[in-house]
Design an enzyme around this catalytic site. Structure first.
Site, PDB file in Angstrom:
ATOM      1  CE1 TYR A 289       0.865   1.075   4.364  1.00 19.45           C
ATOM      2  CE2 TYR A 289       0.265  -1.237   4.577  1.00 19.45           C
ATOM      3  CZ  TYR A 289       0.848  -0.096   5.090  1.00 19.45           C
ATOM      4  OH  TYR A 289       1.435  -0.139   6.329  1.00 19.45           O
ATOM      5  CD  GLU A 371     -17.964  13.793  30.242  1.00 19.34           C
ATOM      6  OE1 GLU A 371     -18.565  14.880  30.246  1.00 19.34           O
ATOM      7  OE2 GLU A 371     -18.169  12.870  31.047  1.00 19.34           O
TER       8      GLU A 371
END
Length: 391
Positions: A289, A371
């Site tokens: 790739y 968070e």
């Protein structure tokens, strides 16, 4: 947002196999009333139209990795998948793509809820197969830009093992080209006690692997960036048999096209010359790739950084350095010849970052703290889009 993220994290899928993920995204776009279409197999493209105005693209990648998760979160993955060779493997979102999708979808919800504050069109690109460099090109070849409006700029972002709540922006070259090859060395098998009757591909391979490490140190200027890594080497079935072949894979990272050309040419020269020196047949080189370079347009980056500072606070937006990691994001703007910006946001608490224990991408423990990571990423995405489309 948290529920959406946790569902994605618990249900990852391998590259170009993101069927359930695509359906989940499509269902959410339907709920928001956003038109969409499939592209590149398991890719999803949403088009959020809101009157006349500029067109902005934003990309989030959707695939997971063949990794067995080693975390303690109650939404950890137990998913399984099958590789192209038929091997069954565990699957995990060990690079944070679940975070990327959740952030973009949350920003989209905000845009839908606040249509009166902006005008134009947003192209939402939920891209498969980033980990294999297949997805962006597959979408382009499947007519992405024949079917979607053409953005004047395309944005993307990636979570990293930095401090949650902070963003890092790099102007110019942001991420490297990557080339991966499989090299098959051919020799002559013989008994281990009769090496004179063999052409030993293991000895040949050892010389090649050692010699390759001289490319960066001796053929590339110290002012340039390049990395050559041999990641696998396989040969033989028994200790007293010299095999007739050996196989290794290598990976190259470069920031400059001229340097890339030089390194790849040196690889071929050394592989071929060492085979000749060993009296072996010409090795077989197969390209696995290729990732394009990610280049952040200077003007678009300056505009983005200003928008991020306004949304997140100047103290939370840092000037970054180019990464030797790679992304196929660049194929999307590259197909249109439009500017793009790709930035990074932190995903771990101060204790882990300060102690140097924040797990790296592709780790079985790479699970960002939700968070403020998700809030930061969603806010950054919203700020980037609205910097072009409205106040």
């Amino acid at each position: 947002m948290l529920s959406f993220y946790r569902h994605l994290h618990a249900n990852p899928e391998l590259s170009m196999q993101e069927h359930a993920t695509a359906e989940f995204i499509e269902g959410h776009l339907d709920t928001l009333g956003i038109e969409h279409f499939r592209c590149g197999g398991t890719g999803v493209v949403g088009v959020l139209r809101n009157g006349a105005g500029p067109v902005v693209g934003f990309r989030a990648d959707t695939d997971g990795l063949p990794i067995l998760e080693d975390s303690t979160v109650d939404y950890r993955s137990t998913a399984r998948g099958v590789l192209a060779d038929g091997t069954e493997v565990p699957v995990m979102h060990g690079c944070g793509h679940d975070t990327h999708v959740a952030a973009l979808m949350t920003a989209t919800e905000m845009l839908v809820a606040r249509r009166e504050t902006w005008s134009g069109t947003v192209v939402l690109i939920f891209q498969p197969g980033e980990e294999t460099a297949a997805g962006a090109q597959a979408m382009v070849e499947d007519g992405l830009w024949d079917r979607a409006p053409h953005p004047e700029v395309i944005f993307g972002q990636h979570v990293m093992p930095g401090l949650a709540g902070t963003v890092e922006v790099v102007a110019g070259p942001a991420m490297a080209y990557a080339d991966s090859w499989k090299v098959t060395l051919r020799g002559e098998q013989s008994h281990g006690s009769q090496p004179q009757d063999s052409i030993d591909p293991i000895v040949l391979g050892a010389h090649i692997v050692t010699r390759l490490q001289g490319i960066v140190s001796r053929e590339i200027s110290a002012r340039e960036s390049a990395v050559v890594t041999v990641g696998t080497f396989h040969a033989g079935l028994k200790e007293n048999i010299i095999p007739d072949s050996a196989e290794f894979t290598l990976n190259v990272r470069t920031m400059d096209e001229e340097v890339r050309t030089t390194v790849l040419a040196a690889l071929r020269r050394i592989i071929s010359a060492e085979a000749q020196a060993s009296g072996a047949p010409e090795p077989v080189i197969e390209e696995l790739y290729r990732f394009p370079r990610n280049f952040n347009d200077l003007d678009a980056t300056a505009s983005l950084a200003e928008a991020l500072r306004g949304a997140l606070g100047a103290e939370n937006v840092k000037d970054g350095e180019p990464k030797m990691g790679s992304e196929d994001f660049g194929a999307l703007p590259g197909a249109l010849g439009v500017p793009s910006v790709f930035w990074f946001f932190g995903g771990f608490d101060a204790q882990a970052v300060d102690a140097g224990t924040a797990p790296v991408n592709h780790s079985p423990r790479f699970v960002p703290v939700p968070e403020p990571t998700l809030w930061t990423a969603a806010t950054a995405a919203l700020a980037a889009v609205r910097s072009k489309l409205g106040s």
